[in-house]
Design a protein around this motif. Structure first.
Motif, PDB file in Angstrom:
ATOM      1  N   LEU A 175       8.948   5.073 -13.577  1.00 23.21           N
ATOM      2  CA  LEU A 175       8.794   5.294 -15.011  1.00 23.21           C
ATOM      3  C   LEU A 175       8.266   6.696 -15.298  1.00 23.21           C
ATOM      4  N   GLU A 176       7.292   7.150 -14.475  1.00 22.21           N
ATOM      5  CA  GLU A 176       6.767   8.503 -14.680  1.00 22.21           C
ATOM      6  C   GLU A 176       7.840   9.553 -14.418  1.00 22.21           C
ATOM      7  N   LYS A 177       8.684   9.301 -13.415  1.00 21.67           N
ATOM      8  CA  LYS A 177       9.760  10.247 -13.133  1.00 21.67           C
ATOM      9  C   LYS A 177      10.726  10.330 -14.308  1.00 21.67           C
ATOM     10  N   GLU A 178      11.081   9.165 -14.889  1.00 25.36           N
ATOM     11  CA  GLU A 178      11.964   9.168 -16.049  1.00 25.36           C
ATOM     12  C   GLU A 178      11.308   9.868 -17.231  1.00 25.36           C
ATOM     13  N   GLU A 179       9.992   9.600 -17.430  1.00 28.96           N
ATOM     14  CA  GLU A 179       9.287  10.246 -18.534  1.00 28.96           C
ATOM     15  C   GLU A 179       9.213  11.754 -18.333  1.00 28.96           C
ATOM     16  N   ASN A 180       8.960  12.182 -17.088  1.00 29.01           N
ATOM     17  CA  ASN A 180       8.926  13.621 -16.803  1.00 29.01           C
ATOM     18  C   ASN A 180      10.291  14.259 -17.040  1.00 29.01           C
ATOM     19  N   ALA A 181      11.337  13.522 -16.674  1.00 32.92           N
ATOM     20  CA  ALA A 181      12.684  14.061 -16.908  1.00 32.92           C
ATOM     21  C   ALA A 181      12.963  14.192 -18.393  1.00 32.92           C
ATOM     22  N   ARG A 182      12.575  13.150 -19.177  1.00 38.59           N
ATOM     23  CA  ARG A 182      12.765  13.238 -20.626  1.00 38.59           C
ATOM     24  C   ARG A 182      11.939  14.385 -21.222  1.00 38.59           C
ATOM     25  N   ARG A 183      10.695  14.528 -20.730  1.00 45.44           N
ATOM     26  CA  ARG A 183       9.851  15.598 -21.249  1.00 45.44           C
ATOM     27  C   ARG A 183      10.426  16.973 -20.891  1.00 45.44           C
ATOM     28  N   GLU A 187      11.395  19.803 -23.513  1.00 45.44           N
ATOM     29  CA  GLU A 187      10.827  21.148 -23.454  1.00 45.44           C
ATOM     30  C   GLU A 187      11.918  22.205 -23.317  1.00 45.44           C
ATOM     31  N   GLU A 188      12.955  21.896 -22.544  1.00 49.06           N
ATOM     32  CA  GLU A 188      14.045  22.863 -22.398  1.00 49.06           C
ATOM     33  C   GLU A 188      14.801  23.031 -23.711  1.00 49.06           C
ATOM     34  N   ARG A 189      14.983  21.942 -24.445  1.00 48.68           N
ATOM     35  CA  ARG A 189      15.637  22.049 -25.749  1.00 48.68           C
ATOM     36  C   ARG A 189      14.810  22.897 -26.704  1.00 48.68           C
ATOM     37  N   VAL A 190      13.482  22.695 -26.680  1.00 43.53           N
ATOM     38  CA  VAL A 190      12.614  23.508 -27.538  1.00 43.53           C
ATOM     39  C   VAL A 190      12.689  24.974 -27.144  1.00 43.53           C
TER      40      VAL A 190
END
Length: 394
Positions: A175-183, A187-190
């Protein structure tokens, strides 16, 4: 024809409780076969009541996972009745042992100790029921057998607990890996949005001003109109170059970059291009004064780009909101920090960075400063105009 691997996979997919049925049936068949042999001297042969008792004792193992303590009590009670009936105790000795192992594998040691005492007592009574038994042997078996069953069952319980913890940790890591990927994606989009905003807002502001000037003086002052069109051409070309570099970086990987740094991976803008930026803003009708103090030294690419983008965005805001105005860009190289300030003497209406943001420009500048451990302050000056001040550690 099914392969052994396929059969093993199907068996592994069954619920664990479903495997207790064939286990109980197997123990029952073995006990009945053992009971139909001639028993040792002093024991009764297995008759109809003995068969019923044997079946009840071993088939109780069907529910050993659902109610382990109850099943242990039933097997011990049936085995005790079997011994009281004068039947050979060995016939039904296995069922209480399996039930004790099950209790030890799913219950805490305190509960298992009480259940082990019940099995120990059953073994002693079985030994006392035969006057030819050696009491030292009976005592040793009564201690060793329940103790060994408790040890194996407790080890299985601890192993299952560790496996459950490992599964929980693995799930949490997933779950943390998925959350880090989403984050990371957010961040890259921003970051991309911030770069696009800085490039488009600045260059389009200059182009808009110069296009208006060229339209206004097109017939009255052809030379000024021609200069304005030249500025539009140069500015749009630079904007296209930066856009092309940004989009190329998104499409290819670093392995596609040339060794000479040409192509999409040419150096990003930095403080060494401030004079070009100032000239472009001057062409848009805003006089810009550039002051650089301190010993100039190279900066990290990220910090260099951050300082350049902040100056670019601040001057863009002067063009859009503060004209007519004069702007001053001051860059101070200090031993441990870099200070960049952009001030103007116009009558802009931009709100300070400390209050609620009114646009993406100030938000982007503040985000850039935070990324590189710096601070950004912006707001109206006491004697008129507006100031943006960036401080970066170097």
């Amino acid at each position: 024809m099914r392969t052994p691997e396929a059969l093993g996979a199907r068996v592994a997919a069954w619920p664990r409780a479903a495997l207790d049925v064939p286990l109980a049936v197997g123990f029952t068949v073995v006990a009945l076969l053992l009971g139909h042999e001639r028993p040792p001297e002093g024991w009764h042969a297995l008759d109809a009541p003995g068969v019923v008792g044997t079946v009840a004792t071993n088939m109780a193992l069907v529910g050993r996972r659902r109610a382990p303590i109850t099943v242990l009590a039933l097997t011990c009670a049936f085995a005790l009745l079997h011994i009281a009936g004068g039947y050979w105790p060995v016939i039904n000795a296995t069922a209480p042992m399996v039930a004790l192992y099950t209790v030890a594998s799913v219950r805490q040691p305190r509960t298992t100790a009480l259940c082990s005492t019940a099995v120990l007592t059953l073994w002693i009574l079985a030994g006392l029921s035969n006057p030819r038994s050696d009491m030292w042997t009976v005592a040793a078996q009564s201690l060793v057998t329940p103790g060994a069953l408790w040890w194996f069952g407790n080890s299985a319980r601890r192993l299952a607990g560790r496996n459950a913890q490992l599964s929980a940790v693995t799930e949490q890591l997933r779950l943390e890996k998925e959350e880090n990927a989403r984050r990371a994606v957010a961040e890259e989009r921003v970051r991309i949005a911030r770069e696009l905003h800085d490039v488009v807002a600045h260059h389009m502001s200059v182009i808009s001003v110069q296009a208006g000037l060229a339209h206004y003086v097109f017939t009255a002052d052809p030379d000024t109109a021609r200069d304005a069109l030249g500025t539009i051409s140069a500015t749009s070309g630079e904007a296209l170059e930066e856009m092309r570099r940004l989009l190329a970086v998104l499409r290819v990987g670093p392995e596609d970059a040339g060794e000479d740094g040409d192509g999409p991976y040419r150096p990003t803008p930095g403080l060494d291009r401030l004079e070009e930026l100032a000239e472009r803003v001057r062409a848009a009708g805003v006089p810009v004064e550039l002051e650089i103090t301190g010993e100039r030294r190279p900066l990290a690419p990220g910090a260099d780009l951050c300082a350049y983008r902040v100056v670019q965005e601040a001057l863009t805001n002067v063009i859009k909101h503060a004209r007519p105005a004069r702007a001053t860009v001051r860059v101070a190289f200090r031993p441990r920090r870099l200070t960049v300030s952009v001030t103007d003497d116009g009558r802009g209406t931009l709100s300070a960075i400390h209050g609620p943001p009114t646009g993406h420009g100030l938000i982007g500048m503040r985000e850039r400063a935070r990324i590189y451990g710096g601070t950004l302050a912006a707001g109206p000056r006491d004697h008129g105009g507006f100031e943006v001040r960036l401080t970066l550690p170097v």
